[in-house]
Scaffold this active site. Structure first.
Site, PDB file in Angstrom:
ATOM      1  N   GLU A 328       5.501  -4.869  -1.203  1.00  0.00           N
ATOM      2  CA  GLU A 328       6.644  -5.534  -0.586  1.00  0.00           C
ATOM      3  C   GLU A 328       7.939  -4.969  -1.151  1.00  0.00           C
ATOM      4  O   GLU A 328       8.122  -4.933  -2.373  1.00  0.00           O
ATOM      5  CB  GLU A 328       6.627  -7.047  -0.869  1.00  0.00           C
ATOM      6  CG  GLU A 328       5.658  -7.843  -0.036  1.00  0.00           C
ATOM      7  CD  GLU A 328       5.871  -9.346  -0.188  1.00  0.00           C
ATOM      8  OE1 GLU A 328       5.350 -10.084   0.646  1.00  0.00           O
ATOM      9  OE2 GLU A 328       6.560  -9.769  -1.130  1.00  0.00           O
ATOM     10  N   CYS A 329       8.828  -4.542  -0.294  1.00  0.00           N
ATOM     11  CA  CYS A 329      10.171  -4.087  -0.660  1.00  0.00           C
ATOM     12  C   CYS A 329      10.109  -3.045  -1.787  1.00  0.00           C
ATOM     13  O   CYS A 329       9.741  -1.905  -1.557  1.00  0.00           O
ATOM     14  CB  CYS A 329      11.055  -5.266  -1.022  1.00  0.00           C
ATOM     15  SG  CYS A 329      12.829  -4.871  -0.989  1.00  0.00           S
TER      16      CYS A 329
END
Length: 437
Positions: A328-329
């Site tokens: 994520e990210c």
């Protein structure tokens, strides 16, 4: 009778976090059990809340979460003597198109739960006008009750007196005033406050803030105004969250720390085992895990070290040959080919995806995200609709792999950050908050 408050303000940057921490610690010092929450998507403030109270704080979000989920999460405050929910941005600030139970505004939470609002007002450059601002907020939305205000960054006793007299004229209680140069500010970083674990003096800072608040704010009056008719649903069960696997290798250190507490609680409640490892310590995922999850954080601050940590990179690549890996990210960026830092230096990442990102030209990407998976990812099959948010300053230089999802913002507009997939590896720029139900 319950005692609850939403700590909010007309805008960001008024001192909501500092006041929330100070009040939480001041009441804890009095022997009260204080439960904090954070309205809206934020990883950092709940960690500060936990440090101040000794009780785990979680996020509650009216755009991404159903009323039922919010009820379940807030039920953990049912045994507390005082609930403090820190708002985000201004009191009524949210998105234009409502989500699961609201627009994401702090006012949604106040009205939904019946919690009164304590306003933090910064009257810098004004005096009686501060009362006009408070009056406008009080009367803007029926169902949102303003209990009183705390003045922050007051210039002088005369300044405070002028504002107090104006507030008396509109029948809004002033519970205290903090001076302009109070030495209790917390350091900041480009994504907001620094993380709690980075502040070695955090406890001292919170204690000093609590001491100042105890001197300058009428804590007995705060407790009196916090009274409300809120009752919990009675269940404190963790939120239902589909775990990505039975044994989850979770990257967890200063570069990978952005994952919501309710997500971890939900994984554990579903019977999953979480196996932390530190990429910064050159550790790889546990060989016995069946999935690896790299959350967001600040990999750009540690890109050089990540690039040279050969054992981590080799172990992750070996893992991905046979088992799912999701990022994520920041975790997504580390799964890519390369990351260029703010000084323009490119660092080789793990190369599991073709993503190339850069911080050399900062550009903010911020907002809620609604994603419909075009392919499965750990814990969620193809077609699942997820709600989350995106917050970073990285620019995409290349994103050549097939998209993971069709991603839209809160108003339905398509966004370019679709995520990627290759083999067993998936990644997204949005942070998961909840599955749409």
């Amino acid at each position: 009778m319950a005692r609850c408050l939403v700590i909010s303000a007309p805008a960001s940057g008024t001192g909501k976090t500092t006041l929330t921490l100070a009040l939480a610690r001041a009441f804890r010092d009095r022997g009260l059990a204080v439960q904090c929450f954070k309205s809206g998507p934020d990883y950092i403030d709940p960690a500060f809340h936990t440090a101040a109270t000794g009780r785990a704080s979680v996020n509650i979000d009216s755009w991404a979460m159903t009323h039922e989920l919010i009820d379940m999460l807030t039920a953990r405050g049912g045994d507390a003597d005082l609930v403090l929910a820190e708002g985000s941005m201004g009191l009524f600030d949210g998105v234009a198109t409502p989500g699961m139970s609201g627009t994401g505004a702090s006012a949604d939470l106040a009205e939904m739960m019946g919690w009164p609002v304590l306003l933090v007002l910064d009257p810098s450059g004004q005096a009686q006008t501060a009362a006009a601002v408070a009056t406008g907020l009080r009367d803007f939305r029926k169902g949102v009750r303003i209990a009183g205000v705390v003045l922050n960054r007051v210039a002088s006793p005369r300044h405070e007196d002028l504002v107090r007299r104006a507030m008396e004229g509109v029948d809004i209680p002033v519970l205290g005033a903090l001076p302009r140069h109070a030495p209790i500010a917390l350091p900041e970083r480009h994504l907001g406050l620094v993380q709690a674990e980075e502040l070695t003096r955090l406890n001292d800072l919170i204690s000093e803030a609590a001491r100042l608040v105890a001197e300058r704010i009428d804590l007995d009056a705060v407790l009196q105004l916090a009274k409300c008719d809120w009752t919990t649903s009675g269940t404190t069960a963790p939120a239902h969250v589909n775990p990505p696997g039975q044994r989850i290798a979770l990257a967890r250190d200063a570069a990978f720390s952005f994952i919501y507490p309710h997500i971890l609680e939900g994984w554990r409640a579903a019977g999953a085992e979480i196996l932390p490892f530190s990429p910064l310590a050159d550790e790889g995922p546990d060989h016995g895990a069946d999935v690896c999850w790299l959350p967001g954080g600040y990999p750009e601050l540690h890109a050089g070290q990540i690039a040279t940590n050969g054992r981590f990179r080799h172990a992750l690549r070996s893992f991905a040959e046979t088992r799912p890996v999701h990022g994520e990210c920041g975790g997504y960026m580390v799964l890519g080919e390369g990351l260029t830092d703010a000084k323009g230096a490119r660092h080789e990442m793990t190369g599991l995806l073709g993503l190339e990102t850069s911080f050399a030209k900062r550009r903010m990407h911020l907002g809620y995200r609604r994603a419909e998976l075009t392919a499965g990812m750990p814990g969620h099959p193809q077609g699942t609709r997820l709600r989350g948010h995106e917050f970073h300053y990285a620019s995409i230089l290349a994103q050549p792999d097939p998209p993971l999802a069709a991603v839209r913002d809160a108003n339905g507009a398509e966004v370019a950050e679709t995520g990627s997939r290759r083999g067993h590896v998936t990644g997204t720029f949005f942070h998961l908050i909840a599955e749409e139900r």
